[in-house]
Design a protein around this motif. Sequence first.
Motif: not given
Length: 393
Positions: A10-12, A14, A36, A42, A77, A104, A159, A260, A294, A303-305
């Motif tokens: 995952g490249a968000g 996190a 992506q 977000k 993945v 992810p 989220s 998965w 998430d 949350s992002g925070g």
Amino acid sequence: MEHHEVLIVGAGNAGISLAAKLLRDGIHDVAVVAPQPVHRYKPLLNYVAAGEARMADLERPTEDVVPDGCEWIRDSVEAVDPAAMTVTTRSGRTLHCSTLVLCPGLTEDWDATPGLQAAYADGWIASPYVPGSTPTVWPRLTALRGGSVVFTVPPEPASCAPTALKPLLMACDHWRRAGVLDELEVRLVLPGRTGTGVPQADDVLEQAFTDYGVEVLRESRIESVDADAHALTVASSTGRQVLEDVAFAHAVPHYRAPRWIADGGLATGGSSLVDVDPGTLRSRRYESVWAIGDAADVATRPSGGALRKQVAVLSKNLDAARRGKPLQRYDGYTVMPITVSRRKLALNEVDRDNRPSPSVPFLDPFVPRRWQWLFDRYGLPQVYWRRILRGRV
Ligand SMILES: Cc1cc2nc3c(=O)[nH]c(=O)nc-3n(C[C@H](O)[C@H](O)[C@H](O)COP(=O)(O)OP(=O)(O)OC[C@H]3O[C@@H](n4cnc5c(N)ncnc54)[C@H](O)[C@@H]3O)c2cc1C
């Protein structure tokens, strides 16, 4: 077989902030797998849906945010084998690692709400949670001069779900200023009894709902959608009702973690999320597997925070685990920034037990303030791109 010391899925928010932090900590071999091409900040999606930002303000090419020195594997993945410490990707690659970190995020569970995806395609429903539809939300809301409009907050896992209230309350303020609020029937479908489950935050929100004349359908969710009839079926513990002739619906899909995770034996019983110790962020079953963000079951609202704290704890714990030292614990800190008008916002920062946990010491995190709105809209995005994604927070 391709091997990495640390493999992040995952490249968000996190995945990228953790990769940057680990490289800063001196780990040399860090790889991120993610498909992506575009990375999104977000939280600004809600401001696009409230006419206060553009999509270009929140999007960057993923290659621009992957930190120098980190290998980006542009793939998805499809399976994980935690005993063998491998993941298999859509293109058929098998990647082996010493440490696996799963982040992810969540994915839409369209099957949970029959008719909803068709209604998004039709354009009758839109929301900040479905980015392709987000730029249409504010033009649709501000075009309304009367009739029925419905908003929803998604049930968990979702989220930062309470922030779905932002477009509702900013729109109500707009409609009042435009003199059309009284002509509109505004309804809100909440999965719980209240907006956040935090009493101090809920007091402020309930006051706002009353003030704007919003009818709240509690402990309810959208069961199905009829795009042709512009009708929503809402189910609650007390029964079922059909909301008819809805001019526009800001209905958020339900969410789940990728399948998965459960197929690989890593999910919490009965949920799709990664089963980790909510304090240490380590898998309860596989000691070299960790998760944040998430998709991790950390017993607090995602949350992002929250990720600021999770990344800090996890990077220390990966180091401590290597050295056989005691692990640190994440206290469940999270944030639910909610606007109560076009220009005021409450941060709503709490720990896992709903105790206030303000980032600015002694500041009541439940009080809506103008500078907080400005910070959330303009200040935090800069902090995100310049510091959080670069592992500097
Ligand atoms: C509309 C909205 C408003 C929000 N507002 C706020 C706010 O105001 N304040 C706040 O603190 N938080 C807010 N959040 C929450 C915050 O954005 C999330 O908590 C955060 O983005 C989670 O980060 P993540 O990395 O876990 O997941 P994501 O950011 O979703 O990233 C997941 C990554 O994993 C990748 N991925 C998915 N499946 C696979 C796979 N099979 N293989 C490889 N990679 C995969 C994805 O492509 C993506 O790169 C909001 C969220 C939304 C949607």
